[in-house]
Design an enzyme around this catalytic site. Structure first.
Site, PDB file in Angstrom:
ATOM      1  N   MET A  42       0.833  -1.205   0.000  1.00  0.00           N
ATOM      2  CA  MET A  42       0.000   0.000   0.000  1.00  0.00           C
ATOM      3  C   MET A  42       0.873   1.263   0.000  1.00  0.00           C
ATOM      4  O   MET A  42       1.818   1.368   0.769  1.00  0.00           O
ATOM      5  CB  MET A  42      -0.860  -0.025   1.273  1.00  0.00           C
ATOM      6  CG  MET A  42      -1.649   1.229   1.535  1.00  0.00           C
ATOM      7  SD  MET A  42      -2.808   0.990   2.917  1.00  0.00           S
ATOM      8  CE  MET A  42      -1.754   1.278   4.317  1.00  0.00           C
ATOM      9  N   SER A 116       3.387  -6.962   1.980  1.00  0.00           N
ATOM     10  CA  SER A 116       2.191  -6.453   2.654  1.00  0.00           C
ATOM     11  C   SER A 116       0.951  -6.839   1.847  1.00  0.00           C
ATOM     12  O   SER A 116       0.821  -8.014   1.501  1.00  0.00           O
ATOM     13  CB  SER A 116       2.347  -4.946   2.862  1.00  0.00           C
ATOM     14  OG  SER A 116       1.468  -4.505   3.863  1.00  0.00           O
ATOM     15  N   GLN A 117       0.077  -5.891   1.486  1.00  0.00           N
ATOM     16  CA  GLN A 117      -1.158  -6.303   0.798  1.00  0.00           C
ATOM     17  C   GLN A 117      -0.852  -7.050  -0.514  1.00  0.00           C
ATOM     18  O   GLN A 117      -1.655  -7.874  -0.961  1.00  0.00           O
ATOM     19  CB  GLN A 117      -2.101  -5.117   0.564  1.00  0.00           C
ATOM     20  CG  GLN A 117      -1.600  -4.069  -0.420  1.00  0.00           C
ATOM     21  CD  GLN A 117      -2.533  -2.862  -0.548  1.00  0.00           C
ATOM     22  OE1 GLN A 117      -3.410  -2.645   0.287  1.00  0.00           O
ATOM     23  NE2 GLN A 117      -2.347  -2.067  -1.582  1.00  0.00           N
ATOM     24  N   ASP A 234       5.319  -5.734  14.486  1.00  0.00           N
ATOM     25  CA  ASP A 234       4.587  -5.001  13.460  1.00  0.00           C
ATOM     26  C   ASP A 234       3.606  -4.017  14.089  1.00  0.00           C
ATOM     27  O   ASP A 234       2.739  -4.409  14.870  1.00  0.00           O
ATOM     28  CB  ASP A 234       3.824  -6.009  12.587  1.00  0.00           C
ATOM     29  CG  ASP A 234       3.432  -5.435  11.253  1.00  0.00           C
ATOM     30  OD1 ASP A 234       2.905  -4.304  11.233  1.00  0.00           O
ATOM     31  OD2 ASP A 234       3.650  -6.100  10.231  1.00  0.00           O
ATOM     32  N   HIS A 290       6.878  -3.582  10.595  1.00  0.00           N
ATOM     33  CA  HIS A 290       6.365  -3.978   9.286  1.00  0.00           C
ATOM     34  C   HIS A 290       7.407  -3.826   8.171  1.00  0.00           C
ATOM     35  O   HIS A 290       7.921  -2.728   7.960  1.00  0.00           O
ATOM     36  CB  HIS A 290       5.131  -3.129   8.984  1.00  0.00           C
ATOM     37  CG  HIS A 290       4.276  -3.684   7.886  1.00  0.00           C
ATOM     38  ND1 HIS A 290       3.783  -4.964   7.899  1.00  0.00           N
ATOM     39  CD2 HIS A 290       3.819  -3.128   6.739  1.00  0.00           C
ATOM     40  CE1 HIS A 290       3.065  -5.166   6.811  1.00  0.00           C
ATOM     41  NE2 HIS A 290       3.074  -4.075   6.090  1.00  0.00           N
TER      42      HIS A 290
END
Ligand SMILES: *[C@@H]1O[C@H](CO)[C@@H](O)[C@H](O)[C@H]1NC(C)=O
Ligand SMILES: *[C@@H]1O[C@H](CO)[C@@H](O)[C@H](O)[C@H]1NC(C)=O
Ligand SMILES: *[C@@H]1O[C@H](CO)[C@@H](O)[C@H](O)[C@H]1NC(C)=O
Length: 310
Positions: A42, A116-117, A234, A290
């Protein structure tokens, strides 16, 4: 007493044989390294020299001659970043499937690494588009069971993030929001699980919440390895367990359960249980926030999945 000499002899024979053995295999066509497809997270883009650009360089340095495709969704880098917030993920996945199917360098198969996403988006690619075949899938901090909160946004887009958080809290499952806001499409409300199951247009679909699509199951199970990396400290993903396919126990948002205790696993709607029993699921954890890892950690823990011979 003759034994030491004999073993000496055998050892030298082996050493002498080694060059000729490798010479004979040189007659075969040299094996090309398996290509790698990367999907950014993102607010990021395909080619940011500090993120995906650096990953691409690291992989190219360690695997000479490898073809690395870092996905760009849209015509420009700015569009690519905007689309990570606002372009319907189902549409993005369809676009990527088309790109992969048309890329002549990928037709023998490829490894995939999502950040991530991008981790859950590439899983959707594996499930929906079995050709060309994805071999290993590496989800780096991906939210395989979605998120129920955005405690902190990575990168510079904190104003966008505040707006997204407000919108999600107002009504993530409203049709207009589902179709226009990427993060709503993997928003997973454990308290109103019914609402999620019925109205999430992306995550509930790929996680077989509304029924079983055998293609999804079969295609995911065709992976050689499905590697999931969790970041122990995270501060972006809620709950962090989602990075290992766990989530909040349904009905509340305090206690989390591991993948192995979820219905998805026990009913084996996605083949994850069978994959787990077959040693295909790899759970890695690392300290740090993260997506924070060192170059050395990457080489030691992830590179082996990119170099492994078929
Ligand atoms: C199952 O998934 C495949 C691949 O995306 C799709 O073509 C098919 O229409 C789906 N089937 C159902 C019943 O939704
Ligand atoms: C979800 O769908 C089921 C089956 O169609 C229905 O019984 C239930 O009332 C729906 N729940 C919500 C909250 O939409
Ligand atoms: C990160 O999390 C792990 C596991 O919860 C914990 O043991 C460790 O102390 C944390 N490290 C930092 C730097 O906060």
């Amino acid at each position: 007493m003759a034994f030491p000499k004999l073993s000496h002899l055998l050892l030298s024979a082996a050493l002498l044989l080694w060059p000729s053995a490798s010479a004979s295999s040189a007659d075969e066509p040299p094996q090309e390294p398996l290509p790698l497809v990367i999907w950014h997270g993102m607010g990021d883009s395909c080619c940011n020299p500090l993120s995906m650009g650096a990953i691409k360089k690291m992989v190219e340095k360690k695997i000479p001659g490898i073809y690395v495709l870092s996905l760009k969704i849209g015509k420009t880098l700015i569009e690519d970043v905007e689309n990570s917030f606002f372009l319907n993920v189902n549409h993005q996945v369809a676009l990527v499937c088309e790109m992969l199917a048309k890329d002549p360098k990928l037709q023998q198969g490829y490894n995939a690494m999502g950040f991530s996403q991008g981790g859950q988006f590439l899983r959707a690619v594996a499930q929906r588009c079995p050709s060309p075949p994805m071999i290993n899938l590496i989800s780096v901090g991906g939210q395989q069971q979605g998120v129920y909160g955005l405690p902190r946004c990575p990168g510079v887009s904190s104003h966008i993030c505040d707006w997204i958080r407000k919108t999600l809290n107002m009504g993530a499952y409203a049709k207009g929001i589902q179709e226009r806001l990427v993060q709503a499409e993997y928003w997973h409300d454990p308290i109103k699980e019914d609402l999620y199951r019925n109205h999430s247009i992306f995550l509930a679909d790929i996680n077989q919440e509304r029924g079983i699509n055998e293609t999804y199951r079969k295609s995911l199970m065709a992976l050689k390895k499905f590697v999931m990396v969790k970041f122990l400290n995270d501060s972006v993903v809620d709950p962090v367990d989602s990075e290992w396919f766990g989530f909040y126990r349904s009905g509340q948002a305090k206690e989390t359960i591991p993948l192995q205790d979820t219905d998805l696993y026990t009913q084996d709607r996605l083949g994850l249980k069978e994959m787990d029993k077959g040693g295909k699921l790899v759970f890695l954890a690392t300290e740090g926030d993260h997506l924070q890892f060192s170059e050395q950690w990457f080489y030691t823990n992830l590179l082996p999945f990119l170099t492994a011979v078929q």
